[in-house]
Write a protein that holds these residues in place. Structure first.
Motif, PDB file in Angstrom:
ATOM      1  N   ARG A 117     -17.659 -64.419   2.611  1.00  0.00           N
ATOM      2  CA  ARG A 117     -17.102 -63.079   2.506  1.00  0.00           C
ATOM      3  C   ARG A 117     -15.914 -63.073   1.548  1.00  0.00           C
ATOM      4  N   ALA A 129     -19.071 -54.125   3.723  1.00  0.00           N
ATOM      5  CA  ALA A 129     -17.887 -54.955   3.539  1.00  0.00           C
ATOM      6  C   ALA A 129     -16.742 -54.484   4.408  1.00  0.00           C
ATOM      7  N   ARG A 158     -12.161 -66.236  -0.516  1.00  0.00           N
ATOM      8  CA  ARG A 158     -13.516 -66.237   0.063  1.00  0.00           C
ATOM      9  C   ARG A 158     -13.521 -67.074   1.338  1.00  0.00           C
ATOM     10  N   GLU A 216     -10.555 -56.510   3.463  1.00  0.00           N
ATOM     11  CA  GLU A 216     -11.761 -56.422   2.639  1.00  0.00           C
ATOM     12  C   GLU A 216     -11.378 -56.285   1.164  1.00  0.00           C
TER      13      GLU A 216
END
Length: 723
Positions: free
Chosen positions: A39, A353, A34, A93
């Motif tokens: 994110r 995302a 993260r 991602e």
């Protein structure tokens, strides 16, 4: 499935805090991580024992390049990477969807419409790779992730040695035997037709639950792949002829990816509509799992001499995370309900995302448009290190990650990546070609070379034009500009620590020769000469640094004969810009005053005084009007006389940013510039702001024929309507 971190896993890699393990294989480990902004990413690392091997490092770099080429639509979008780190890593991602083999285990073989939609999407993804001369070589069900809006291909090399069913001995075939092509199993070249063979095996598995050549030892599988007929039992009859052709032993007999895309699916409907409810429910579970309480780090074995690497966490931090996880866990039921309804929610979440931080739909002022596209890229954090987008034909090029990334100007899809070690000041375009000077190792960086990027293969055309005596050390090398196949560059002998003699050189890249070489007007011993350059009507217009840096001597505006390098005139100026503003009559320079110098002889034509503490930004020119920005807002000035035509009625609560790093763009009806709150659009008719778009993009380049402009922001290249 998330697994706990081990006692010796690091607490963080780069800027990413590690949360759990996603998997581990023979070449590396994949973590859930993260970012400081929240994110969630999948972070791949190369095992330390392999990081010292140049072959494995090279393979890791190629995987990063391939992931960028396939892009976020067909693969896991690249968020960040450092292949040169002691432990190379790649952050992508975190894809919300199970691997295809798990999806089949969850709900059994997929229905024929799902297999067709899956196959068409995968064929399109492979076609994108093949167009850039990249082949996957290890396509199999576990390397296909099923999301609510389509499949994504992952793993372009880092896990090829993972698992018992891989062949990794030197000189043997590399890949997974059950899904190899016959030529790959025989140790021959694996072409795009080999990926088509593997794709047929993947689709057969999706439709039946078994592979084309059964199971068994690697040796048995390799023999069957090369000599036995595939097992098509259970395959829907309508798919038998097409997949049989894909599984032909002769590569030339297999259909292309374009043929597969056309014959498998008509492109109608949403992918999620074809997915079984159990698969949609698993996608929903994955969307919430990353915010639920994560598994604790495994303790060190008793007597282990190394301390735990888990970072200390305050009680307040723990309460905040626990509260957020409980909140999102309570929302899991709603996510599951949406999955049963067709999965539209997940398509939206995962699209966001895949492209990184999205610009908000709600503007700060007025009715701001949506971005035409927003391409996530690994760009420098500092705005002054990102450079301008280079528009060459129908592609936009920027320096990102491991090289020059080319993006389709219309769609925003990655067209290709030219892997090259360079800096943005060593890049230039003449509107058709992109030119680059690669960095050389410190010990051999003498005799730099200028190369053209071959946009058919996305590689440097060889040989480049050699410039003798100047060093490609990236401190002294600068491509000022390019025009009609001629590149004008500045460079020097020596190194950054031992700066030598500076030179300005014109290189005919098409003809493969140096045209002329000269010294800067005011030679110095410690600084590269160029600040910015442009060519117009046979003149090379450049801002050059003064040698008297200790006394803060102003830069010089120098105009040379573009054919010979001879100086026509020079003029000290208060400010320089990276994009000189000029027409056939004047050169326009911002600073404490806005000044126009005659292009013919350098004499001052007019001057618009500033307020002293409120300088003018580097101007732009359109249709006889010079536009610039100060803290009072935008200004429009007559190019011939210097008379101010109008000034923006700027809102007092949103003054523009200090303009030293301002870059402007002009459309048919608006002037665009970077304000403190984002990209501001000023109506040319009303002289008032129409809207402000929240972004930190400031390096703006127009493409009028496509009615769009491009800006480089933190982490993305975006396109916005020009009007």
């Amino acid at each position: 499935m998330l697994s706990p971190l081990t006692h010796d896993d690091p607490a963080a890699i780069g800027a990413y805090r590690l949360l759990a393990r996603l998997g581990s294989g023979g070449m590396g480990t994949v973590y859930l991580g993260r970012s400081p902004g929240g994110r969630t990413v999948a972070l791949k690392t190369l095992h330390a024992r392999l990081a010292a091997d140049p072959v494995f490092r090279g393979r890791f770099r190629l995987e990063t390049d391939a992931a960028r080429i396939i892009g976020g639509r067909h693969g896991a979008a690249v968020v960040d990477a450092d292949p040169l780190a002691q432990t190379p890593w790649l952050a992508t991602e975190y894809v919300l969807g199970p691997p295809l083999d798990q999806a089949v285990r969850l709900g059994g073989p997929l229905p024929e419409p799902t297999v067709r939609a899956l196959g068409a999407a995968l064929a399109g993804a492979l076609g994108r790779l093949h167009a850039s001369d990249v082949v996957h070589r290890d396509l199999k069900p576990s390397n296909v992730l099923v999301t609510a809006y389509g499949p994504k291909i992952i793993d372009f090399g880092i896990a090829r040695a993972a698992g018992d069913d891989h062949l990794t001995r030197a000189g043997s075939a590399a890949g997974t035997p059950a899904y190899m092509s016959p030529e790959q199993a025989g140790g021959l070249e694996h072409t795009p037709a080999g990926d088509v063979f593997a794709l047929a095996g993947v689709l057969l598995f999706a439709a039946t639950g078994h592979g084309p050549f059964g199971a068994g030892s690697p040796a048995d599988l390799l023999y069957r792949v090369r000599y036995a007929e595939p097992d098509l039992s259970g395959l829907p009859p309508a798919l038998v002829p097409l997949l049989s052709a894909c599984l032909a032993k002769d590569p030339a007999a297999r259909p292309t990816t374009d043929v597969l895309t056309a014959r498998l699916h008509d492109g109608q409907g949403e992918f999620a509509d074809h997915l079984p409810p159990v698969v949609l429910a698993d996608i929903a579970r994955r969307a919430t799992d990353v915010w639920l309480p994560l598994p604790d780090r495994l303790p060190a074995p008793e007597g282990d001499p190394y301390a735990e690497t888990r970072p200390a966490t305050s009680a307040a931090d723990g309460r905040r995370r626990s509260s957020r996880r409980r909140f999102l866990a309570l929302g899991g039921g709603a996510l599951l309900a949406a999955a049963g309804a067709g999965g539209a929610l997940f398509a939206t979440r995962d699209r966001e995302a895949s492209t990184g931080a999205q610009l908000p739909k709600a503007p700060l002022l007025g009715d701001a448009p949506d971005s035409l596209w927003n391409a996530n890229m690994e760009l420098p954090d500092a705005a002054d290190e990102r450079g301008f987008p280079l528009v060459a034909g129908d592609r936009v090029a920027v320096l990102a990650g491991l090289g020059v990334v080319f993006t389709d100007a219309g769609s925003g899809e990655t067209a290709g990546v030219c892997t090259v070690d360079t800096v943005w000041r060593a890049l230039a375009t003449d509107g058709r070609e992109v030119y680059v000077v690669p960095r050389k190792p410190e010990a051999v960086h003498h005799d730099l070379a200028v190369h053209t990027v071959d946009t058919g293969r996305y590689a440097l055309r060889q040989p480049g034009v050699r410039v003798r005596g100047l060093n490609a050390n990236m401190w002294t090398t600068q491509l000022g500009c390019a025009a009609d196949g001629v590149v004008y560059l500045a460079g020097a002998t020596g190194t950054r620590a031992d700066f030598g003699e500076a030179a300005i050189v014109a290189v005919d890249v098409r003809g493969g020769r140096e045209l002329w070489r000269t010294r800067p007007v005011d030679p110095r011993e410690d600084t590269p000469p160029f600040l910015g350059a442009a060519v117009r009507d046979g003149r090379l217009v450049a801002f050059e640094r003064s040698a008297d840096l200790q006394n803060f001597a102003p830069p010089l505006l120098v105009v040379r004969d573009a054919a010979t390098g001879a100086v026509r005139w020079k003029q000290p100026v208060r400010w320089a810009s990276e994009r000189p503003c000029l027409d056939g009559t004047h050169v326009y320079v911002g600073g404490p005053d806005l000044v126009a110098y005659r292009l013919a002889d350098g004499k001052e034509a007019w001057r618009l005084p500033g307020t002293g503490s409120d300088p003018y930004a580097a101007p732009v020119l359109r249709d006889g009007t010079v536009y610039t920005v100060s803290e009072q807002g935008a200004h429009a000035v007559a190019a011939d006389s210097g008379k101010e035509r109008w000034r923006e009625r700027a809102p007092q609560d949103n003054p523009p940013a200090y303009p030293s790093e301002q870059y402007l763009a002009i459309g048919p009806g608006h002037l665009f510039y970077r304000s403190r709150l984002g990209l501001a659009a000023v109506d040319l008719a009303t002289r008032a702001r129409s809207w402000v778009y929240q972004t930190d993009a400031g390096h703006l380049v127009e493409l009028p024929e496509r009615k769009r402009m491009f800006g480089v922001a933190s982490g993305s290249l975006l396109a916005l309507p020009l009007d």
